[in-house]
Design a protein around this motif. Structure first.
Motif, PDB file in Angstrom:
ATOM      1  N   SER A 146       0.829  -1.203   0.000  1.00  0.00           N
ATOM      2  CA  SER A 146       0.000   0.000   0.000  1.00  0.00           C
ATOM      3  C   SER A 146       0.862   1.252   0.000  1.00  0.00           C
ATOM      4  O   SER A 146       1.922   1.297   0.628  1.00  0.00           O
ATOM      5  CB  SER A 146      -0.935   0.009   1.210  1.00  0.00           C
ATOM      6  N   VAL A 147       0.372   2.283  -0.699  1.00  0.00           N
ATOM      7  CA  VAL A 147       1.110   3.536  -0.867  1.00  0.00           C
ATOM      8  C   VAL A 147       0.136   4.707  -0.715  1.00  0.00           C
ATOM      9  O   VAL A 147      -0.966   4.691  -1.278  1.00  0.00           O
ATOM     10  CB  VAL A 147       1.764   3.604  -2.269  1.00  0.00           C
ATOM     11  N   LEU A 148       0.552   5.715   0.037  1.00  0.00           N
ATOM     12  CA  LEU A 148      -0.186   6.969   0.125  1.00  0.00           C
ATOM     13  C   LEU A 148       0.446   7.982  -0.808  1.00  0.00           C
ATOM     14  O   LEU A 148       1.655   8.224  -0.747  1.00  0.00           O
ATOM     15  CB  LEU A 148      -0.159   7.510   1.563  1.00  0.00           C
ATOM     16  N   VAL A 149      -0.365   8.594  -1.668  1.00  0.00           N
ATOM     17  CA  VAL A 149       0.091   9.645  -2.574  1.00  0.00           C
ATOM     18  C   VAL A 149      -0.528  10.957  -2.112  1.00  0.00           C
ATOM     19  O   VAL A 149      -1.755  11.125  -2.159  1.00  0.00           O
ATOM     20  CB  VAL A 149      -0.315   9.349  -4.032  1.00  0.00           C
ATOM     21  N   GLN A 150       0.306  11.878  -1.659  1.00  0.00           N
ATOM     22  CA  GLN A 150      -0.191  13.163  -1.189  1.00  0.00           C
ATOM     23  C   GLN A 150      -0.405  14.123  -2.363  1.00  0.00           C
ATOM     24  O   GLN A 150       0.373  14.152  -3.305  1.00  0.00           O
ATOM     25  CB  GLN A 150       0.816  13.791  -0.210  1.00  0.00           C
ATOM     26  N   GLY A 151      -1.481  14.909  -2.293  1.00  0.00           N
ATOM     27  CA  GLY A 151      -1.680  15.987  -3.254  1.00  0.00           C
ATOM     28  C   GLY A 151      -2.119  15.549  -4.628  1.00  0.00           C
ATOM     29  O   GLY A 151      -1.534  15.959  -5.639  1.00  0.00           O
ATOM     30  N   ALA A 152      -3.166  14.712  -4.706  1.00  0.00           N
ATOM     31  CA  ALA A 152      -3.661  14.267  -6.010  1.00  0.00           C
ATOM     32  C   ALA A 152      -4.002  15.461  -6.883  1.00  0.00           C
ATOM     33  O   ALA A 152      -4.588  16.432  -6.427  1.00  0.00           O
ATOM     34  CB  ALA A 152      -4.891  13.386  -5.834  1.00  0.00           C
ATOM     35  N   GLY A 153      -3.618  15.396  -8.128  1.00  0.00           N
ATOM     36  CA  GLY A 153      -3.863  16.473  -9.079  1.00  0.00           C
ATOM     37  C   GLY A 153      -2.585  16.991  -9.680  1.00  0.00           C
ATOM     38  O   GLY A 153      -2.544  17.358 -10.848  1.00  0.00           O
ATOM     39  N   GLY A 154      -1.520  17.053  -8.886  1.00  0.00           N
ATOM     40  CA  GLY A 154      -0.225  17.453  -9.415  1.00  0.00           C
ATOM     41  C   GLY A 154       0.340  16.413 -10.352  1.00  0.00           C
ATOM     42  O   GLY A 154      -0.077  15.248 -10.346  1.00  0.00           O
ATOM     43  N   GLY A 155       1.310  16.814 -11.169  1.00  0.00           N
ATOM     44  CA  GLY A 155       1.844  15.918 -12.193  1.00  0.00           C
ATOM     45  C   GLY A 155       2.458  14.654 -11.634  1.00  0.00           C
ATOM     46  O   GLY A 155       2.144  13.543 -12.081  1.00  0.00           O
ATOM     47  N   VAL A 156       3.341  14.776 -10.636  1.00  0.00           N
ATOM     48  CA  VAL A 156       3.992  13.596 -10.056  1.00  0.00           C
ATOM     49  C   VAL A 156       2.974  12.735  -9.325  1.00  0.00           C
ATOM     50  O   VAL A 156       2.971  11.500  -9.442  1.00  0.00           O
ATOM     51  CB  VAL A 156       5.139  14.011  -9.123  1.00  0.00           C
ATOM     52  N   ALA A 157       2.103  13.371  -8.547  1.00  0.00           N
ATOM     53  CA  ALA A 157       1.114  12.622  -7.782  1.00  0.00           C
ATOM     54  C   ALA A 157       0.166  11.853  -8.703  1.00  0.00           C
ATOM     55  O   ALA A 157      -0.133  10.674  -8.459  1.00  0.00           O
ATOM     56  CB  ALA A 157       0.328  13.569  -6.888  1.00  0.00           C
ATOM     57  N   THR A 158      -0.301  12.484  -9.750  1.00  0.00           N
ATOM     58  CA  THR A 158      -1.188  11.814 -10.698  1.00  0.00           C
ATOM     59  C   THR A 158      -0.484  10.622 -11.336  1.00  0.00           C
ATOM     60  O   THR A 158      -1.063   9.534 -11.473  1.00  0.00           O
ATOM     61  CB  THR A 158      -1.646  12.795 -11.782  1.00  0.00           C
ATOM     62  N   ALA A 159       0.768  10.832 -11.732  1.00  0.00           N
ATOM     63  CA  ALA A 159       1.537   9.742 -12.331  1.00  0.00           C
ATOM     64  C   ALA A 159       1.694   8.591 -11.353  1.00  0.00           C
ATOM     65  O   ALA A 159       1.582   7.412 -11.734  1.00  0.00           O
ATOM     66  CB  ALA A 159       2.906  10.258 -12.770  1.00  0.00           C
ATOM     67  N   ALA A 160       1.952   8.891 -10.083  1.00  0.00           N
ATOM     68  CA  ALA A 160       2.136   7.839  -9.083  1.00  0.00           C
ATOM     69  C   ALA A 160       0.862   7.028  -8.897  1.00  0.00           C
ATOM     70  O   ALA A 160       0.914   5.800  -8.707  1.00  0.00           O
ATOM     71  CB  ALA A 160       2.589   8.451  -7.760  1.00  0.00           C
ATOM     72  N   ILE A 161      -0.299   7.696  -8.938  1.00  0.00           N
ATOM     73  CA  ILE A 161      -1.569   6.976  -8.812  1.00  0.00           C
ATOM     74  C   ILE A 161      -1.758   6.012  -9.976  1.00  0.00           C
ATOM     75  O   ILE A 161      -2.063   4.825  -9.784  1.00  0.00           O
ATOM     76  CB  ILE A 161      -2.742   7.967  -8.738  1.00  0.00           C
ATOM     77  N   VAL A 162      -1.559   6.496 -11.196  1.00  0.00           N
ATOM     78  CA  VAL A 162      -1.779   5.663 -12.381  1.00  0.00           C
ATOM     79  C   VAL A 162      -0.765   4.527 -12.446  1.00  0.00           C
ATOM     80  O   VAL A 162      -1.130   3.361 -12.671  1.00  0.00           O
ATOM     81  CB  VAL A 162      -1.719   6.524 -13.652  1.00  0.00           C
ATOM     82  N   LEU A 163       0.510   4.844 -12.250  1.00  0.00           N
ATOM     83  CA  LEU A 163       1.546   3.811 -12.325  1.00  0.00           C
ATOM     84  C   LEU A 163       1.399   2.791 -11.207  1.00  0.00           C
ATOM     85  O   LEU A 163       1.559   1.581 -11.419  1.00  0.00           O
ATOM     86  CB  LEU A 163       2.931   4.458 -12.268  1.00  0.00           C
ATOM     87  N   GLY A 164       1.110   3.281  -9.997  1.00  0.00           N
ATOM     88  CA  GLY A 164       0.955   2.364  -8.869  1.00  0.00           C
ATOM     89  C   GLY A 164      -0.206   1.419  -9.062  1.00  0.00           C
ATOM     90  O   GLY A 164      -0.091   0.206  -8.809  1.00  0.00           O
ATOM     91  N   ALA A 165      -1.341   1.939  -9.513  1.00  0.00           N
ATOM     92  CA  ALA A 165      -2.501   1.081  -9.751  1.00  0.00           C
ATOM     93  C   ALA A 165      -2.211   0.062 -10.843  1.00  0.00           C
ATOM     94  O   ALA A 165      -2.587  -1.113 -10.737  1.00  0.00           O
ATOM     95  CB  ALA A 165      -3.710   1.939 -10.120  1.00  0.00           C
ATOM     96  N   ALA A 166      -1.509   0.496 -11.903  1.00  0.00           N
ATOM     97  CA  ALA A 166      -1.173  -0.415 -12.990  1.00  0.00           C
ATOM     98  C   ALA A 166      -0.246  -1.536 -12.534  1.00  0.00           C
ATOM     99  O   ALA A 166      -0.257  -2.634 -13.104  1.00  0.00           O
ATOM    100  CB  ALA A 166      -0.526   0.362 -14.129  1.00  0.00           C
ATOM    101  N   ALA A 167       0.558  -1.254 -11.505  1.00  0.00           N
ATOM    102  CA  ALA A 167       1.516  -2.237 -11.008  1.00  0.00           C
ATOM    103  C   ALA A 167       0.951  -3.112  -9.887  1.00  0.00           C
ATOM    104  O   ALA A 167       1.675  -3.918  -9.310  1.00  0.00           O
ATOM    105  CB  ALA A 167       2.772  -1.522 -10.498  1.00  0.00           C
ATOM    106  N   GLY A 168      -0.320  -2.948  -9.576  1.00  0.00           N
ATOM    107  CA  GLY A 168      -0.940  -3.794  -8.562  1.00  0.00           C
ATOM    108  C   GLY A 168      -0.739  -3.326  -7.133  1.00  0.00           C
ATOM    109  O   GLY A 168      -0.882  -4.110  -6.194  1.00  0.00           O
ATOM    110  N   LEU A 169      -0.449  -2.042  -6.949  1.00  0.00           N
ATOM    111  CA  LEU A 169      -0.318  -1.488  -5.600  1.00  0.00           C
ATOM    112  C   LEU A 169      -1.679  -1.014  -5.101  1.00  0.00           C
ATOM    113  O   LEU A 169      -2.551  -0.636  -5.876  1.00  0.00           O
ATOM    114  CB  LEU A 169       0.658  -0.312  -5.596  1.00  0.00           C
ATOM    115  N   ARG A 170      -1.840  -1.000  -3.777  1.00  0.00           N
ATOM    116  CA  ARG A 170      -3.036  -0.420  -3.168  1.00  0.00           C
ATOM    117  C   ARG A 170      -2.742   1.059  -2.932  1.00  0.00           C
ATOM    118  O   ARG A 170      -1.917   1.401  -2.085  1.00  0.00           O
ATOM    119  CB  ARG A 170      -3.376  -1.126  -1.869  1.00  0.00           C
ATOM    120  N   ILE A 171      -3.407   1.919  -3.670  1.00  0.00           N
ATOM    121  CA  ILE A 171      -3.105   3.344  -3.643  1.00  0.00           C
ATOM    122  C   ILE A 171      -4.169   4.113  -2.869  1.00  0.00           C
ATOM    123  O   ILE A 171      -5.365   3.986  -3.146  1.00  0.00           O
ATOM    124  CB  ILE A 171      -3.011   3.916  -5.071  1.00  0.00           C
TER     125      ILE A 171
END
Length: 320
Positions: free
Chosen positions: A156-181
């Protein structure tokens, strides 16, 4: 050639230093290539440049922009890796690494010169606009997740500040890799969008999570630091690549960090090899960067205004 550039530094009102107009063509130099820019994306790094962070007045005027995709001198469709000097290619052996616009003119122009080593083939599956989003924010997120946090599918991973470029990328990449986001945002619409992109749940900043997480992706800084530290499992990892809300949190949480044996890891950009892997992932698995808006280069100021106010979800792309 037409370009968007920093004409002066203004720490309080950075957009006052942004100018649009003609700049000299890039010159040829040994080991470098000139790329005709088709698309380039904005990053907070561009705002920091206008504030004078990582650059001095004597380097101005400086064409802004780190990321780009375009066509090289041989007619190949390419993506630019914007870290210069990481290996010595195209520069002196003792030159420290830098990002485009810290030492060299950037990508918000009709053409840009970079070391030939810094161009990678653009996968045919990606548009120029999509490819232009990857080399900074998405590469940063890729390295934060898979190299520095070293998380595995199911964790599981917490991504702070959804909406920003890095945060958005982390959500999409993490979900694609099977992480709990899990994600946070002050904005209800952005929280909803984060769930649509693959987050298991999204919360207001500071909210109690369903359980502690293995890693935190932190780009907000002072405003979310305590929450990030308190959200980690014992032995967990906090990876930080930015501090858009400031770099001096009211509480450093040092006692919690050492008592729970937490790891705090700084992360900056990524390697050319990691960018190649990211491009391959996007091309073969259908992962695509989220684009907030696409604007022509002569409307760059609108894009900067969106980014500076936070009125976006995903990347702003400029087309040439």
């Amino acid at each position: 050639m037409f370009a968007a550039y920093a004409a002066r530094i203004d720490r309080d009102q950075p957009l006052n230093g942004l100018q649009l107009g003609e700049r000299p063509e890039p010159g040829a130099r040994p080991g470098w290539t000139i790329v005709d820019v088709k698309a380039a994306s904005l990053n907070h790094h561009d705002l920091w440049t206008l504030r004078g962070v990582g650059i001095s007045e004597k380097a101005l005027p400086m064409i802004l922009g780190c990321d780009a995709a375009g066509v090289d001198e041989d007619g190949n469709e390419v993506v630019i890796h914007s870290v210069i000097g990481q290996t010595g290619h195209g520069v002196g052996p003792d030159e420290p690494r830098s990002i485009l616009t810290e030492r060299y003119q950037g990508t918000f122009a009709e053409r840009v010169a970079v070391p030939a080593w810094n161009v990678l083939p653009k996968p045919k599956e990606l548009s120029f606009e999509e490819a232009a989003c990857l080399p900074t924010a998405w590469l940063t997120a890729y390295r934060m997740l898979f190299t520095n946090a070293n998380v595995r599918p199911g964790q599981s991973v917490l991504v702070q500040g959804a909406g920003g470029g890095v945060a958005t990328a982390a959500i999409v990449l993490g979900a694609a890799a099977g992480l709990r986001i899990f994600a946070t945002s002050r904005d209800e619409a952005k929280r909803k969008r984060a769930v649509e992109l693959g987050a298991e749940a999204a919360f207001e900043p500071g909210a109690r999570l369903p359980h502690r997480v293995d890693a935190v992706i932190e780009t907000v800084g002072a405003a979310t630091w305590s929450h990030s530290v308190k959200s980690l499992k014992p032995g967990g990892t906090l990876v930080i690549s930015g501090a858009t809300s400031g770099d001096s949190p009211p509480a450093a949480e040092l006692t919690r960090i050492f008592f729970l044996e937490l790891k705090v890891v700084g992360s900056t950009m990524g390697t050319k090899e990691e960018l190649a892997d990211l491009l391959s992932l996007c091309a073969t698995k259908g992962v695509r960067p989220l684009i907030d808006s696409v604007l022509p280069l002569d409307r760059a100021r609108e894009g900067f205004e969106k980014m500076s106010t936070g009125d976006l979800f995903g990347k702003v792309v400029l087309t040439v």
